[in-house]
Design an enzyme around this catalytic site. Structure first.
Site, PDB file in Angstrom:
ATOM      1  N   ASP A 170      37.126  44.177  50.840  1.00 46.13           N
ATOM      2  CA  ASP A 170      36.155  44.130  49.750  1.00 46.13           C
ATOM      3  C   ASP A 170      35.063  45.172  49.962  1.00 46.13           C
ATOM      4  O   ASP A 170      34.319  45.118  50.949  1.00 46.13           O
ATOM      5  CB  ASP A 170      35.541  42.726  49.682  1.00 46.13           C
ATOM      6  CG  ASP A 170      34.742  42.474  48.418  1.00 46.13           C
ATOM      7  OD1 ASP A 170      34.153  43.436  47.877  1.00 46.13           O
ATOM      8  OD2 ASP A 170      34.694  41.316  47.975  1.00 46.13           O
ATOM      9  N   HIS A 201      37.711  43.906  46.177  1.00 49.15           N
ATOM     10  CA  HIS A 201      36.931  43.149  45.210  1.00 49.15           C
ATOM     11  C   HIS A 201      37.598  43.205  43.825  1.00 49.15           C
ATOM     12  O   HIS A 201      38.102  44.235  43.413  1.00 49.15           O
ATOM     13  CB  HIS A 201      35.545  43.801  45.133  1.00 49.15           C
ATOM     14  CG  HIS A 201      34.491  42.959  44.497  1.00 49.15           C
ATOM     15  ND1 HIS A 201      33.819  41.973  45.190  1.00 49.15           N
ATOM     16  CD2 HIS A 201      33.975  42.972  43.262  1.00 49.15           C
ATOM     17  CE1 HIS A 201      32.931  41.414  44.386  1.00 49.15           C
ATOM     18  NE2 HIS A 201      33.006  41.996  43.213  1.00 49.15           N
TER      19      HIS A 201
END
Length: 232
Positions: A170, A201
């Site tokens: 992420d 993400h």
């Protein structure tokens, strides 16, 4: 169809809009869908529609209404992405949690559904954690929640089940933050964490470049089983 429900604030001095998707027949329960920084956009409404098709009453409150009611952004359009980031910087998260609490009350008292969960994405993933710690919601799920390491001091207040989906690559939640989340929450009796190796993400978004079908399907199946257990 866009925003189609009016919800009074906790203080009763104002109201805000939400998108509501209703199932056929009596709902199994209700799930609040907490927006990313992109507003109650087509992807969030699609999340609601899918939940309604599975038998849930799905409600996505417009949490940016104090800044600008009814905004919708496309994360794949750079200018809109930057505008969304700017709005997140101005967003009062504590007020947002109160609006989520108002949504819980509205679902229980006005829409007549007692069991209420929430699922949030990005900013909404963070707000799902805060909702678990600050309200009496029955179950909460957060996807790629940002900055949760800074909220670990509230973990003692999490009384009902919480599930967090964590992509290990992420770009907004680095390895140190992920490590802090695991160290702080792995032994919490109400919290379950799932890692998704090498994913970034936004992997579970309904549309757009960020989606990873296989991982989204896995995470969503875990979420579905979680809600079936705790809201059914």
């Amino acid at each position: 169809m866009s925003l189609n429900e009016t919800i009074p604030t906790l203080d009763g001095d104002a109201s805000f809009q939400a998108y509501v998707a209703r199932p056929e027949g009596r709902p199994k329960g209700a799930i609040i869908v907490i927006q990313e920084i992109f507003g109650v956009n087509p992807g969030i409404r699609q999340k609601c529609d899918k939940l309604a098709a599975e038998g849930w009453l799905a409600v996505a409150p417009d949490l940016f209404w104090r800044l600008e009611p009814g905004v919708e952004f496309d994360p794949d359009v750079e200018a809109e992405f930057q505008t969304a980031l700017d709005m997140m910087g101005k967003f009062n998260q504590d007020a947002g949690i109160r609006d989520i609490e108002a949504t819980i009350h509205h679902i229980r008292r006005t829409l007549g559904v007692a069991k209420v969960g929430c699922v949030g994405y990005c900013l909404g993933g963070r707000l799902a954690y805060m909702t678990a710690a600050r309200t009496d919601i029955d179950a909460s799920v957060g996807y790629y929640g940002v900055g949760i390491d800074g909220l670990l001091g509230e973990k003692h207040a999490i009384a009902n089940p919480l599930m967090l989906h964590i992509p290990t690559a992420d770009g907004f939640v680095g390895p140190e933050t992920q490590q802090a989340m695991h160290e702080g929450l792995d032994d919490h009796p109400r919290v379950t964490l799932h890692d998704y190796e090498g994913l970034d993400h936004g992997f579970a978004t309904e549309t757009g470049k960020r989606r990873d079908d296989a991982a989204a399907t896995l995470a969503d199946s875990r979420t579905a089983a979680f809600f079936a257990e705790h809201l059914g």
